[in-house]
Design a protein around this motif. Sequence first.
Motif, short mmCIF file in Angstrom:
data_model
loop_
_atom_site.label_atom_id
_atom_site.label_comp_id
_atom_site.label_asym_id
_atom_site.label_seq_id
_atom_site.Cartn_x
_atom_site.Cartn_y
_atom_site.Cartn_z
N LEU A 300 5.52 8.90 6.32
CA LEU A 300 6.34 8.21 5.32
C LEU A 300 6.06 6.71 5.33
O LEU A 300 5.78 6.10 4.30
CB LEU A 300 7.82 8.47 5.57
N ILE A 301 6.16 6.10 6.51
CA ILE A 301 6.00 4.64 6.59
C ILE A 301 4.63 4.22 6.08
O ILE A 301 4.51 3.24 5.32
CB ILE A 301 6.22 4.17 8.05
N ILE A 302 3.59 4.94 6.47
CA ILE A 302 2.23 4.52 6.12
C ILE A 302 1.96 4.67 4.64
O ILE A 302 1.29 3.82 4.02
CB ILE A 302 1.20 5.30 6.96
N THR A 303 2.47 5.74 4.01
CA THR A 303 2.18 5.95 2.59
C THR A 303 3.14 5.22 1.67
O THR A 303 2.80 4.93 0.52
CB THR A 303 2.21 7.45 2.23
N ALA A 304 4.34 4.90 2.15
CA ALA A 304 5.35 4.31 1.26
C ALA A 304 5.19 2.82 1.09
O ALA A 304 5.52 2.28 0.02
CB ALA A 304 6.74 4.62 1.81
N LEU A 305 4.71 2.13 2.11
CA LEU A 305 4.68 0.67 2.09
C LEU A 305 3.27 0.15 1.87
O LEU A 305 2.29 0.75 2.33
CB LEU A 305 5.22 0.11 3.41
N SER A 306 3.18 -0.99 1.19
CA SER A 306 1.90 -1.66 1.09
C SER A 306 1.41 -2.02 2.49
O SER A 306 2.19 -2.04 3.45
CB SER A 306 2.04 -2.93 0.25
N VAL A 307 0.14 -2.30 2.61
CA VAL A 307 -0.42 -2.67 3.92
C VAL A 307 0.34 -3.86 4.49
O VAL A 307 0.74 -3.86 5.68
CB VAL A 307 -1.92 -2.98 3.80
N LYS A 308 0.58 -4.85 3.68
CA LYS A 308 1.29 -6.05 4.15
C LYS A 308 2.70 -5.70 4.62
O LYS A 308 3.13 -6.13 5.71
CB LYS A 308 1.36 -7.09 3.03
N ASP A 309 3.44 -4.92 3.83
CA ASP A 309 4.81 -4.59 4.19
C ASP A 309 4.87 -3.66 5.41
O ASP A 309 5.78 -3.77 6.23
CB ASP A 309 5.54 -3.95 3.01
N ARG A 310 3.93 -2.75 5.51
CA ARG A 310 3.92 -1.89 6.71
C ARG A 310 3.74 -2.73 7.96
O ARG A 310 4.44 -2.54 8.97
CB ARG A 310 2.82 -0.83 6.62
N ARG A 311 2.79 -3.65 7.90
CA ARG A 311 2.56 -4.50 9.07
C ARG A 311 3.80 -5.31 9.43
O ARG A 311 4.07 -5.57 10.61
CB ARG A 311 1.38 -5.45 8.80
N THR A 312 4.57 -5.68 8.43
CA THR A 312 5.77 -6.49 8.65
C THR A 312 6.93 -5.67 9.17
O THR A 312 7.66 -6.11 10.07
CB THR A 312 6.18 -7.19 7.34
#
Length: 397
Positions: A300-312
């Motif tokens: 969920l986390i990896i597919t739902a968020l943009s790369v930038k937002d996931r890293r944050t």
Amino acid sequence: MCFIDGVEADALTWRHHPVEGKDPMTPRAIPLEPEDFDTNVVQELIRTKYPDVTVESVSVFDSALSTDGDQRVSTARRITVDVDYGGEASHDLPRRLTIKVARPGLGDIPLYDNEVSVYEHLADELPVMVPRCVGAVRDKSTSSFGLALEDLRVRDAEFPNVLTPVDAGGVEHIVGQLAILHARYWQTSRFDGDLSWVQPHTSGPIHDLFTHEGGVPMLVNWEVQTQQFKRELVESVGETASTLLQKVNAAQLHQAALPTTLLHGDCHIGNTYVLPDGRRGLLDWQLSARGFCMHDVSYLIITALSVKDRRTYEDELIEYYRQQLTHAGVTDAPSVEQLRYEHRLAAAWCFYIGWLTTPLENYGWEINVANQIRLATAYRDLDSKTALDDVLAKGSR
């Protein structure tokens, strides 16, 4: 014969309606084409759950198979019908139904057994939002199945995908729902009883489909060989299709020794929906399984968020997940550090099974590429390769 709640399909009257020159008691497959969904077919399907319902008329609203990403179709066909009922027995049933059926040409796959079982045995007790199911049947003798679900579009539901901007708050809501789901079935003894049909990740028909050289690995190899962007993304993280499969298997064997629960199993953002009031639910339970919680949370986390937002936000979201898990009553919840470590391992399945398997025609170019970019980048950011190499090394000792 197929069995639904222990009753033979024969007793559910899944039969031909009378046709001149044919035996009305001849078994038939659940139809695959929209024009075959007449009053009798829909009534028979609904009567698997509501035996007193009468259907007076049916009209096809729309259908979807492969639509270059427009309607998110993969392993099943969707046929939406408007239904007029007769009598009081159907006063609260939805009048627009989306009926999931086998995808023509795909063959008899165990994913169909899985999803029918979820809706037949668990839908009414799941502590998360799912579409209401009003009929479910699986007939292996004809390689067919049918699931009659409410059409969520009537409730103005929206269906995000990797191209939809989803903020951390939206992901947090779904993470909280996953925690409630996982807590309900955490280490439950029911896996040895009425939920024994829920397959683990390490054995059973779905495991075999995903690991046998003539199954999913053959498809992944083909996709990596023929799609340059997939091939180069795999190369960019220092892997091959073969080494990724090894690491998926190693991670799942490792996580099988950890506390297990009921998983959605395919929890990418495209298998969720959001209602106008902001509540979010889960769709498409074909890969539901018994396994470790981060299988769902990581995907969920990896597919739902943009790369930038996931890293944050990914560390905060994992902390929030654990907090909600303990609030829901799990007394032996893994530590945040352990969850973060297992997140690194879970990234292998997300990358390999998640979207390397998916032909472009199922979801379209942009959805496929965007998912692959997010998954490959997370695999690299998390240094999943190193963590998985360590697991493999320990397993070989």
